[in-house]
Design a protein around this motif. Structure first.
Motif, short mmCIF file in Angstrom:
data_model
loop_
_atom_site.label_atom_id
_atom_site.label_comp_id
_atom_site.label_asym_id
_atom_site.label_seq_id
_atom_site.Cartn_x
_atom_site.Cartn_y
_atom_site.Cartn_z
N TYR A 126 -8.40 5.93 -22.12
CA TYR A 126 -8.22 4.53 -21.75
C TYR A 126 -7.73 4.49 -20.31
O TYR A 126 -6.60 4.90 -20.02
N ALA A 127 -8.56 4.01 -19.40
CA ALA A 127 -8.20 3.95 -17.99
C ALA A 127 -8.63 2.62 -17.38
O ALA A 127 -9.67 2.08 -17.74
N THR A 128 -7.82 2.13 -16.47
CA THR A 128 -8.11 0.86 -15.81
C THR A 128 -8.04 1.05 -14.30
O THR A 128 -7.09 1.63 -13.79
N SER A 129 -9.05 0.56 -13.61
CA SER A 129 -9.04 0.53 -12.14
C SER A 129 -9.10 -0.93 -11.71
O SER A 129 -9.89 -1.71 -12.24
N GLU A 179 0.85 -1.19 0.00
CA GLU A 179 0.00 0.00 0.00
C GLU A 179 0.89 1.25 0.00
O GLU A 179 1.90 1.32 0.69
N GLY A 180 0.49 2.21 -0.82
CA GLY A 180 1.25 3.46 -0.92
C GLY A 180 2.34 3.42 -1.98
O GLY A 180 2.93 4.44 -2.32
N LYS A 181 2.61 2.24 -2.51
CA LYS A 181 3.64 2.10 -3.54
C LYS A 181 2.98 2.02 -4.92
O LYS A 181 1.83 1.64 -5.05
N TYR A 182 3.76 2.37 -5.93
CA TYR A 182 3.25 2.33 -7.30
C TYR A 182 3.37 0.93 -7.88
O TYR A 182 4.35 0.21 -7.59
N PRO A 183 2.41 0.51 -8.71
CA PRO A 183 2.45 -0.83 -9.31
C PRO A 183 3.78 -1.12 -10.03
O PRO A 183 4.30 -2.22 -9.93
N HIS A 184 4.30 -0.12 -10.74
CA HIS A 184 5.56 -0.32 -11.46
C HIS A 184 6.70 -0.61 -10.49
O HIS A 184 7.55 -1.46 -10.76
N VAL A 194 0.36 5.62 -16.84
CA VAL A 194 0.29 6.63 -15.80
C VAL A 194 -0.44 5.99 -14.63
O VAL A 194 -1.61 5.65 -14.74
N GLU A 195 0.27 5.78 -13.53
CA GLU A 195 -0.24 4.98 -12.43
C GLU A 195 -0.52 5.79 -11.18
O GLU A 195 0.12 6.81 -10.94
N SER A 196 -1.45 5.28 -10.39
CA SER A 196 -1.64 5.80 -9.04
C SER A 196 -1.10 4.75 -8.08
O SER A 196 -1.05 3.57 -8.41
N THR A 241 -5.87 0.28 -7.30
CA THR A 241 -4.83 0.96 -8.06
C THR A 241 -5.43 1.32 -9.41
O THR A 241 -6.38 0.69 -9.86
N HIS A 242 -4.85 2.32 -10.00
CA HIS A 242 -5.42 2.86 -11.23
C HIS A 242 -4.28 3.15 -12.20
O HIS A 242 -3.22 3.61 -11.81
N GLY A 243 -4.52 2.86 -13.48
CA GLY A 243 -3.55 3.18 -14.51
C GLY A 243 -4.26 3.61 -15.76
O GLY A 243 -5.40 3.20 -16.02
#
Length: 171
Positions: A130-133, A70-75, A106-108, A119-121
């Motif tokens: 084009y967005a994915t949650s 949690e708090g970290k980026y998927p990448h 572009v990630e959250s 998480t969202h990208g």
């Protein structure tokens, strides 16, 4: 001196070529059995495991990659390189997986609210297009993916729709 350097370089290149060449022998099957398997000599066969064991292991790994980051980026946590997570998402979104992955630029960071993680990208330079949650309910081990293509939303539900709070939606 020049001959010495040339000779040494030649031996080095020749040694590299010889050491890289590896002959792979395969055993041929003369059986007419359609289930006969031909494996290279140095292949190893992994024992079959009970599907319940595999599911439990993949579930725990999915929980860990999401809940412990949690708090970290998927990448940064290599979310889509995690085999158990990637397999679950692939199974869930099917043929959409490659396009989703390509456009997850572009990630959250991974955020949560009351045991539900998100998480969202989205596509670089075209986030609304084009967005994915991705939502994960850790209490019920349930994964949901929502893909928005120019306002047309496709939802992929593993074990039913996860109730997402407004707080989490806005994070």
């Amino acid at each position: 001196m020049k001959k010495l350097i040339t000779g040494a370089l030649t031996l080095l290149v020749l040694g590299t070529v010889v050491s890289c060449k590896k002959e792979t022998n395969t055993q041929s099957s003369v059986s007419t059995d359609t289930l006969a398997t031909v494996l290279p000599k140095d292949s190893t066969v992994t024992p079959k495991t009970d599907s319940a064991t595999v599911t439990a292991a993949s579930t725990n790994a999915t929980v860990d990659i999401i809940t412990k980051n949690e708090g970290k980026y998927p990448h940064d946590v290599k979310l889509f390189e995690d085999k158990s997570f990637a397999e679950r998402v692939k199974k869930l979104v099917g043929k959409e997986y490659d396009e989703m992955l390509k456009n997850f630029n572009v990630e959250s960071p991974i955020v949560s609210d009351n045991g539900i993680y998100k998480t969202h990208g989205c596509k670089q330079h075209d986030c609304p297009g084009y967005a994915t949650s991705i939502y994960y309910d850790s209490k019920n081990d349930n994964l949901n993916v929502s893909i928005d293509k120019n306002g047309k939303i496709s939802e992929f539900l593993e074990k039913g729709k996860i109730a997402v709070s407004e707080t989490l939606k806005n994070k």
